[in-house]
Design a protein around this motif. Structure first.
Motif, short mmCIF file in Angstrom:
data_model
loop_
_atom_site.label_atom_id
_atom_site.label_comp_id
_atom_site.label_asym_id
_atom_site.label_seq_id
_atom_site.Cartn_x
_atom_site.Cartn_y
_atom_site.Cartn_z
N GLN A 206 -46.94 -61.27 15.37
CA GLN A 206 -45.97 -60.20 15.54
C GLN A 206 -46.31 -59.32 16.73
N ILE A 207 -47.62 -59.14 16.99
CA ILE A 207 -48.01 -58.38 18.17
C ILE A 207 -47.62 -59.16 19.44
N VAL A 208 -47.91 -60.46 19.42
CA VAL A 208 -47.57 -61.29 20.58
C VAL A 208 -46.06 -61.25 20.82
N GLN A 209 -45.32 -61.36 19.71
CA GLN A 209 -43.86 -61.35 19.84
C GLN A 209 -43.38 -60.05 20.50
N THR B 88 -38.61 -53.51 13.51
CA THR B 88 -39.77 -54.24 14.01
C THR B 88 -40.42 -53.48 15.16
N GLU B 89 -40.00 -52.25 15.34
CA GLU B 89 -40.50 -51.49 16.48
C GLU B 89 -41.96 -51.10 16.26
N GLN B 90 -42.83 -51.47 17.22
CA GLN B 90 -44.25 -51.14 17.09
C GLN B 90 -44.54 -49.88 17.90
N ILE B 91 -44.90 -48.83 17.20
CA ILE B 91 -45.04 -47.54 17.86
C ILE B 91 -46.47 -47.37 18.32
N ILE C 181 -42.72 -47.29 8.10
CA ILE C 181 -42.43 -47.94 6.82
C ILE C 181 -41.06 -47.53 6.29
N LEU C 182 -40.68 -46.26 6.51
CA LEU C 182 -39.37 -45.83 6.03
C LEU C 182 -38.27 -46.69 6.65
N SER C 183 -38.36 -46.87 7.96
CA SER C 183 -37.34 -47.67 8.64
C SER C 183 -37.35 -49.10 8.11
N ARG C 184 -38.55 -49.64 7.94
CA ARG C 184 -38.64 -51.02 7.45
C ARG C 184 -38.07 -51.12 6.04
N PRO D 95 -40.92 -60.98 11.76
CA PRO D 95 -41.31 -59.61 11.46
C PRO D 95 -40.30 -58.89 10.57
N HIS D 96 -39.27 -59.60 10.12
CA HIS D 96 -38.22 -58.89 9.40
C HIS D 96 -38.71 -58.46 8.03
N PRO D 97 -38.39 -57.26 7.62
CA PRO D 97 -38.90 -56.75 6.34
C PRO D 97 -37.97 -57.09 5.18
N SER D 98 -38.55 -57.26 4.01
CA SER D 98 -37.78 -57.23 2.77
C SER D 98 -38.61 -56.40 1.82
N LEU D 99 -37.98 -55.95 0.76
CA LEU D 99 -38.72 -55.10 -0.18
C LEU D 99 -39.97 -55.83 -0.67
#
Lengths: 528, 297, 548, 319
Positions: free
Chosen positions: A388-391, B66-69, B92-95, B248-252
């Motif tokens: 996921q980091i690579v992506q 999937t945004e990595q801050i 986590i809230l957004s996910r 990277p898609h989230p589910s509960l």
């Protein structure tokens, strides 16, 4: 007319339920029969004997017992068997073990080893030069699919006329012959069939194999007749616990003394807890990497592969995923390797601008970059995290990636068949050994045929060259050429060295580890 | 004989025979009524809240799913990130808000598809003995595999993903609804009003369509709510075992899975998604309970 | 010294949380050793009154007023205190013997429980007392019966066991709620006799709740008539029957169907309709239940031959299990034929090609006994009546709606009822709708399976009248099944008496009922309670003769 | 009754036979090859062919199937591809662990359900009913893996009174008191949803029974309510409860996979997962067949118990 009211059954029921609750509480509360040892306070006093309780992630697989492919196998090989020589963990200087001295001929094609004469197998049979021959020939049998099979197969002659010495003849000089002798456990030829079925593992090591219940438990007992002197522990009991979380819980509740397979984060937090001790074993490293299929139209352009190499945020992977238990690398070698070169190792330091520039150039030249699948095994969470980091990083330089988690079984099949459609993430080992071991043996690097389908004459030539020389006599310049070939080819993009870790309660002392990643419990003792 | 005219049969509704325990004759839309009051209302509110969060979530989510801050590694709950951030620096809230959507798809698409297929198969097969026996054995066979074993097996075919979860749920619901409908068919076809139609010449299709199906709707609705709650669990359990949505898609379920891995160090992580799951399941259960009660009354 | 009444109910009122027929004001006094009949139609509150005595009202019910047993107030007692009274002082027997016993416990166990509840703890003593009780209710081989489960007993035996349970602790008052309604007439007569003898032997006062005026005339000393939760009239049985004061009592008595007396019957002029094809003809039919392949076939109908001429009403009578319902269902094509032939309008149904079978079926219609289940609860009344038209796609939708209105009118319901749901209708109205639906396709043969037996007498009378009227107007043939001989007498032209799957006797109703040829028929006729207290002694004597 | 049971037995055998073909074929359709998994990434093609021949995987499908059936009939399950050991003993170990855990949970759930639902019906207090119904709903609404983890965190890690997982080191029967402690946490986690479902069903069944006329008869005889519940209503509600219990067993086996994962309980769940991921055909096909057999046997057993509990079926063969 009022009749005596019978004892209400409800009250009886409540009484019964009450009694049951009291009983359960008693059973759980009585210390004498508690399943949970109360070992929170340690006196520090050495305990005689005792059984070391070890948690391992994977079970043993008899068919792959010589491959270092699971932590249980590592415990078994390290405890039950000895090898002819031992490498210290962080160097490539052979030390005596079952062989006391050795002599290499000038042309590098003959090696004579003097063997100890006071060693017996667990079966009681004395160890002789015939056993060395048998062990090497077993190793050379492709059915065991061992890593250095090619090296073992290059040993063509065995002189076993002396029971306590052996002379090996090679087809050509083998620069990694001592790698083989370090890895090769000396096995008992009488029980090889039982070994194949997982019923008996007979060696000369400090512990004897006792029992195995597949999927659950392997136990070992002390070898009182060990040639180095008897070990401190009475025995070892390995529980197979595939869930790292569960291992940590059992360590914390003192059901286990040592765990081999927790997550990096668990080790980090256990390290901060003074009830536990975390070991980090430099010298037994693995490497995590991004592989590329160079026949994929987009990836066949070297600039795209290099761009990916530049876009790998190795520092972040080491900090956030490996929690510091690793080293960012561009070339596979650890810093004590003869092939290590600090500058070469920094070739692909994180540089998004450079990456973007390369991608733009390639695109300008008409290279189409569609969405690239990135395959990785779904079982191990670190691959997913790295993927996921690579992506995310690749998205920033204009390369769209689709994650494709697959079962390990399917990933390995694709690795063998070189069937990955584009990118993949996996680990490899063997960079901590003689560099030629990596180039001729490790699957992703094999110059003849590799998972990247990367074929390059120069690379093949230099790989052969470093292999067909005497140990220790390889010109450092050749290693530099090998590194350059790897970095220039950019078919396999290293991310980081990963350092193996384990965690034990503070009652466990003096655990050792071999270069092969095998825990050594010969010196281990427990305190009360 | 003659009858006294004074004795008119009353034309206003009069319940027949005061049987102990029977309730008011007013049963019109009792199911709807059940959803507007008491437990049913709580259930509807819970489910509706989750649905609204899922539908509108992307509008209010502060970050992408999937945004990595940068630098926000495993932060605790705070002003910037109400539910904290995860190992890969994501909010986590957004996910969670995005993750709800996966479960909504699973609950409101896969379950109805499975239910419809099961109802159809059950209706078609249960009238005739031969097809009935075959279908029942087939349903038995599907039921014989525990859900997760089916999940593991199907994942080996399809790879992990929402589709796999959906297929597992459909495969699970077919026998459940098939059997339920079969029971209805067997009961309803014995009813005198069905016999009266058959005497006049109504065929199986007529009876199934006009009598059986409408009369099975109530138990089917109850089961639908139950199945939906089970589906949320299956998504959770499959994601827990790594068989669910693809990163990277989230589910509960995947969020809870990631969360519980860090339960010891970052207990806040799993709380949000877990609360949503509990709310959704609780809501669906309350709905099914109130419907079942209304039906029995 | 006038003894105080054993049970006195004063101004009892029962209200419910939900709207339903309630008890408004009931005062009843029960003297020692008497049999008091509580009479009324559904919803009159007679059962609730009895239940209130023992505190057995359904949840949500609230009772006010006073119920005194031996000058001790029962209303408002807690469960524990009530349990001392229940069974020991006042016992109750319920309507449905099929469900009044625990199906998974033996008779002996249930008797022992009843005895144990009031102090008899010894197993041996309880067993002896249980045998004694079974003997008292005239059950043969009581020792063996102790180990039987309820399902192994016949309906009459079950009701005897229920009585034995009630009498176990020698209560002073027995509340009997419709104790014979679910039983065959012959069994009913025996149970009534038994009740009478119990009273004579033990002096137990009995409150008999019933809607059957025949039963009242048979056994009761006094009668209390209830209507809509209020006492309308009360009095000594003979006097009340002879001179009812209130109009309600009069209607009630007038609605009661009576059997013909031999003297009433005119010599019947048989109208032979031999030359026409019968609407339905059974030729040596057999029906078996259970799978024959597994060798467990149970014969329900054996070798029956019967004809129904067009426009003729043939009554089928018999006790439960006699096969009368099976024969009706056979005509309707609802049970498979094992042997023989069923001819509809001269055509063998089973041999007929598909298309013809379908057209033959159009001429059939079926009305079921249970008004609760005879209409699809999800259909409106209109849709239910229309359904046969829809199935055969008769006319345009508008024409079908017009026909529905017409049919509703024919069964004397307003056209506005087309939009109602079955649950909004009373039982009588539902049976009217079922009748309308049956007549939608103008059938040539109607099979009516006990269409009025679940209805109150007054309602029954009106439905039967309507039926007769429609039958005469439309001229359909009819197989009319009933256990009630008086009903058959009311509607049928001819009657066939069935017993154990065979026709025992057949002929014009008047002739068969007044001059039966077979003993079985005579026994059936004699067991019917006659709503005339003056003839009580005579009938009892005759039954005794027959029983011996 | 015998006849009825024989016919049930026949259809059970049919299902099992069909299942064996289905399972055998299905597993072989799963993408991925046991040989490559077994041989590992470094094996040569020749080595892989040798392994393939050794495992008999070069034979045609039907020949493999017939072989397998023959072996099954002789109770010879053959060696596991991956683990090398005999599949029979491999599964026996795992099965014992799973069966003990599942049965323990089943007993917990059943006893708990009987106690709570009779208490609810006997007591019949509003607060008691609300409390039980609340507990009940909570037990259903919280996922099993969440309860399991919370139990571990609380009772094993935070307050270490019970083991965090694993099976009792001395086995289940040598030291029952220790074994009980090991069983307690996973047992409770597994039993909770089943307890809730059973309680809900049994309470409702008891309430239905309490509305039956025979209960009114009993009440009219002065038999106290609690005695009616315990000796009559419960006895009548049991047959249908047994059927539900049988269905719960399937749910429990499914849940066991999760609970086993959390509690490091080496049972069948782990074997299935490992077996499928290694494409270890002999292990997986036996496990899947086993789950069918368990289901079928459970159904059969509930039918038998149901028939035996209900005198109407037992004595008259009414099904």
């Amino acid at each position: 007319m009022s009749t005596p009211v019978p004892a209400p059954p409800r009250r009886r029921l409540i009484r019964l339920a009450g009694a049951l609750v009291v009983l359960l509480t008693l059973v759980t509360a009585t210390a004498c029969s508690s399943a949970v040892d109360d070992l929170k306070t340690s006196s520090g006093e050495r305990k005689e004997g005792g059984v070391l309780r070890v948690g391992a992630l994977q079970d043993i697989v008899p068919a792959r017992i010589f491959t270092n492919s699971s932590d249980s196998i590592n415990v078994l090989i390290g405890s039950v068997y000895d090898s002819l020589i031992d490498y210290p963990r962080d160097s490539l200087e052979p030390q005596p073990s079952l062989a006391t001295t050795w002599q290499l001929s000038d042309d590098g094609k003959q090696l004579t080893l003097q063997l100890r004469d006071d060693v017996k197998f667990h079966s009681g049979r004395p160890f002789t030069s015939k056993d060395v021959e048998f062990s090497i020939k077993t190793w050379a049998d492709p059915a065991w699919t061992v890593q250095l099979q090619r090296t073992a197969a290059a040993i063509t002659g065995f002189d076993t006329s002396d029971e306590h010495a052996i002379t090996l003849t090679f087809a050509h000089p083998l620069s990694n012959i001592f790698d083989l002798l370090d890895m090769l456990p000396i096995i008992d030829r009488d029980t090889i069939d039982q070994l194949r079925e997982g019923k008996a593992f007979v060696g000369t090591g400090p512990f004897e194999f006792d029992a195995w219940s597949p999927g659950a438990k392997i136990s070992f007992k002390r070898n009182d007749a060990y040639w180095r002197g008897k070990p401190a522990l009475d025995g070892i009991e390995v529980s197979v616990i595939p869930d790292p979380q569960a291992q940590v819980a059992q360590l914390r509740s003192h059901q286990l003394d040592l765990i081999l397979g927790a997550s990096y984060r668990d080790f980090e937090s256990l390290g901060k807890d003074d009830q536990f001790h975390v070991n980090q074993w430099a010298g037994a490293e693995g490497q995590v990497y991004v592989g590329t299929n160079v026949t994929n139209p987009a990836l066949s352009d070297i600039r795209v592969r290099q761009a990916i190499a530049y876009a790998l945020d190795r520092e972040r992977v080491v900090d956030e995923v490996l929690r510091g238990a690793g080293v960012p690398i561009s070339a596979p070698w650890p810093d004590y390797s003869p092939a290590y070169d600090e500058k070469a190792n920094a070739t692909y330091d994180y540089d998004l601008d450079q990456a973007k520039k390369l991608v733009d150039e390639a695109k300008a030249d008409g290279v189409a970059i569609p969405k690239l699948p990135l395959t990785y095994p779904s079982e191990n969470p670190i691959y997913g995290a790295i993927a996921q980091i690579v992506q995310a990083d690749l998205a920033k330089v204009g390369i769209e990636v689709e994650l494709d988690p697959q079962e390990q079984a399917q990933v390995i099949q694709q690795l063998i068949g070189a069937k990955f459609p584009a990118l993949w993430i996996l680990s490899h080992g063997y960079a901590n050994w003689t560099p030629s071991t990596l180039a001729v043996s490790a699957y992703p690097f094999n110059a003849e045929h590799n998972a990247s389908l990367y074929v390059d004459k120069d690379y093949q030539a230099i790989a052969d060259k470093v292999w067909n020389q005497k140990p220790g006599a390889v010109d450092p310049a050749d290693y530099a050429t090998l590194s350059k070939a790897l970095l220039d080819g950019s078919f396999l993009l290293e991310i980081a060295i990963t350092l193996p870790q384990d965690a034990s309660s503070t009652q466990v002392h003096d655990i050792g580890q071999t270069k092969r990643g095998e825990p050594i419990f010969y010196d281990t003792y427990l305190t009360k | 004989m003659t009858l006294d005219v004074s004795l008119e049969e009353p034309l206003s509704p009069v319940p027949v025979g005061p049987v102990p325990g029977d309730l008011a004759p007013e049963r019109r839309d009792s199911l709807l009524h059940a959803l507007r009051h008491g437990r049913g209302l709580v259930g509807v509110v819970l489910v509706a809240t989750v649905v609204v969060l899922g539908v509108l979530g992307p509008l209010v989510a502060p970050y992408g799913p999937t945004e990595q801050i940068k630098g926000a590694n495993l932060l605790g709950p705070g002003a910037g990130h109400w539910l904290g951030t995860d190992e890969l620096n994501r909010d986590i809230l957004s996910r969670t808000l995005y993750g709800i959507r996966v479960d909504l798809v699973v609950v409101f698409a896969a379950v109805p598809v499975g239910a419809a297929a099961g109802v159809f198969l059950g209706l078609v097969t249960s009238w005739w003995t031969v097809t009935d026996v075959i279908a029942q054995r087939a349903f038995d066979l599907l039921l014989a595999f525990p859900a997760l074993i089916l999940g593991i097996l199907l994942t080996a075919f399809l790879g992990p993903g929402v589709l796999t979860v959906g297929v597992v749920i459909v495969a699970l619901e077919i026998p459940v609804f098939g059997r339920l409908v079969r029971t209805s068919v067997r009961t309803v076809r014995e009813m005198p009003f069905v016999e009266a139609s058959q005497v006049v010449g109504a065929g199986p299709w007529w009876v199934l369509r006009r009598h059986v199906l409408p009369n099975s709707l109530e138990p089917l609705t109850v089961q639908l709510a139950v199945s939906m709650s089970v589906a949320v669990f299956i998504e959770g359990a499959m994601s827990f075992l790594g068989l669910g949505v693809r990163p990277p898609h989230p589910s509960l379920g995947s969020l809870i899975k990631d969360g519980v891995r860090l339960l010891h160090e970052a207990p806040f992580f799993a709380v949000g998604p877990l609360a949503v799951v509990v709310a959704l399941v609780l809501g669906l259960l309350l709905i099914s309970q109130s419907l079942a009660e209304a039906r029995r009354a | 010294m006038p003894e105080s009444p054993v049970l006195a109910i004063e101004h009892l009122a029962i209200s419910f949380a939900q709207p339903r027929p309630a008890v408004e004001d009931v005062s009843v006094v029960l003297e020692r050793g008497e049999i008091l009949a509580l009479v009324g139609e559904s919803g009159s509150g007679k059962s609730m009154t009895a239940r209130a005595v023992l505190g057995l009202l359904p949840p949500g019910a609230r009772a006010t007023g006073s119920i005194r047993y031996d000058d001790r107030e029962l209303l408002g007692l807690d469960e524990r205190a009530l349990d001392q009274v229940r069974g020991a002082r006042i016992a109750m027997v319920f309507q449905e013997p099929q469900t009044a016993l625990n199906p998974v416990r033996t008779i002996g166990w249930q008797l022992r429980e009843a005895l144990r509840a009031h102090g008899l703890r010894s197993r041996k003593a309880a067993r002896e007392r249980a045998i004694e009780l079974l003997r008292a209710v005239e059950i043969p081989e009581p020792e063996r019966r102790l180990d039987s489960y309820p399902h192994q007993l016949s309906g009459g035996q079950k009701q005897r066991v229920v009585l034995a349970l009630a009498l176990a602790n020698e209560p002073e008052v027995l509340l009997a709620d419709e104790p014979t309604t679910a039983l065959d007439v012959t069994v009913q007569a025996e149970i009534l006799r038994l009740l009478d003898r119990i009273r004579e032997r033990t002096g137990t006062a009995i409150v008999l709740i019933t809607h059957n005026m025949g039963v009242v005339a048979e056994i009761a000393d006094r009668v209390v008539v209830l209507q809509a939760g209020k006492v309308v009239e009360e009095g000594e049985t003979r006097a009340l029957f002879a001179h009812p004061r209130e109009p309600y009592t009069k209607t009630l008595l007038a609605s009661v169907l009576r059997l013909p007396e031999p003297a009433d019957v005119l010599p019947v002029v048989a109208a032979p309709a031999a030359e026409t094809t019968p609407a339905v003809e059974f030729r040596n039919v057999h029906v078996r239940y259970g799978s024959r392949r597994r060798g467990r076939a149970f014969p329900a109908i054996s070798d029956v031959s019967l004809q129904v001429a067009p426009g003729e009403v043939v009554g089928l009578v018999g006790e439960s299990g006699s096969g009368k319902t099976t024969l009706g269902r056979l005509a309707a094509g609802l049970v498979p034929l094992a042997e023989g032939q069923v001819l509809l309008r001269g055509t063998d149904v089973l041999a007929a090609p598909r298309a013809e079978r379908r057209s033959l079926r159009r001429g059939l219609a079926f009305v079921h006994q249970d008004p609760e289940a005879s209409l699809d609860p999800r259909f409106t009344v209109g849709a239910s009546i229309r359904e046969p038209l829809d199935i055969h796609q008769v006319g345009t939708p508008e024409e079908r709606d017009a026909r529905v209105a017409e049919l509703l009118d024919a069964v004397q319901l307003p056209a506005s009822y087309a939009g109602r749901r079955p649950r909004e209708l009373s039982g009588g109205q539902r049976q009217r709708v079922a009748l309308a639906r049956a007549l939608a396709l103008e059938p040539t043969l109607l099979v009516a399976d006990e269409p009025t037996s679940a209805l109150d007498v007054s309602v029954q009378a009106r439905v039967l009248e309507l039926f007769r009227d429609l039958q005469e107007r439309l001229g359909f043939a009819c197989l009319f099944i009933s256990h009630d001989l008086a009903v058959i007498h009311q509607v049928a032209d001819r009657v066939a008496v069935l017993r154990a799957g065979q026709v025992v006797e057949e002929g014009p109703v008047g002739a068969v009922f007044t001059r039966p040829r077979e003993d079985y028929t005579r026994r059936l006729l004699d067991a019917v309670p006659v709503p005339d207290p003056n003839r009580r002694g005579r009938r009892v004597r005759r039954v005794r003769e027959l029983a011996s | 009754m015998t006849r009825y049971l024989l016919s049930r037995l026949g259809s059970a055998l049919l299902v099992t036979a069909l299942a064996s073909i289905g399972i055998f074929a299905l597993i072989r359709l799963v993408p991925g090859d046991p040989v490559t998994v077994l041989a590992g990434p470094d094996a040569t093609p020749a080595a892989r062919d040798a392994i393939r021949a050794q495992l008999g995987l070069d034979q045609p499908f039907w020949s493999q199937y017939v072989h397998w059936l023959g072996d099954l009939a002789r109770f010879d399950l053959g060696p596991s591809y991956k683990l090398g050991g005999d599949v029979g003993s491999l599964i026996a170990d795992g099965a014992l662990n799973t069966v003990v855990l599942t049965l323990f949970a089943l007993v917990l759930a059943a006893v708990g359900a009987i106690v709570t639902s009779t208490a609810a019906v006997v007591g019949d207090r509003r607060w008691l009913n609300s409390l039980l119904s609340g507990l009940n709903t909570a037990a259903v609404a919280v996922p099993t893996f969440a309860t399991a983890l919370v139990l571990v965190l609380v009772f094993a890690v935070r307050f270490p009174v019970l083991p965090a997982g694993g099976t009792p080191p001395a086995g289940f029967f040598a030291q029952p008191d220790i074994a009980l402690q090991y069983l307690l946490l996973p047992g409770i986690a597994l039993a909770l949803p089943a307890w809730a479902a059973l309680t809900r069903f049994l309470t409702e069944a008891l309430r239905t029974q309490m509305r039956q006329p025979y209960v009114t008869t009993a009440r009219a005889l002065g038999i106290p309510r609690r005695r009616i519940v315990l000796t009559q209503a419960l006895r009548n509600a049991l047959p249908s409860t047994v059927t539900v219990l049988g269905l719960q067993l399937g749910t429990l086996l499914g849940g066991a996979i999760l609970v086993e994962a959390v509690f490091a309980w080496p049972g069948l769940g782990r074997l299935v997962e490992q077996g499928i991921s290694a494409r270890d055909y002999p292990v997986v096909q036996v496990l899947l067949l086993l789950s069918v057999v368990v289901f079928v046997v459970t159904q059969l057993a509930t039918d038998v118990i149901h028939a035996w509990l209900d005198p109407r079926v037992r004595l008259n063969g009414v099904s």
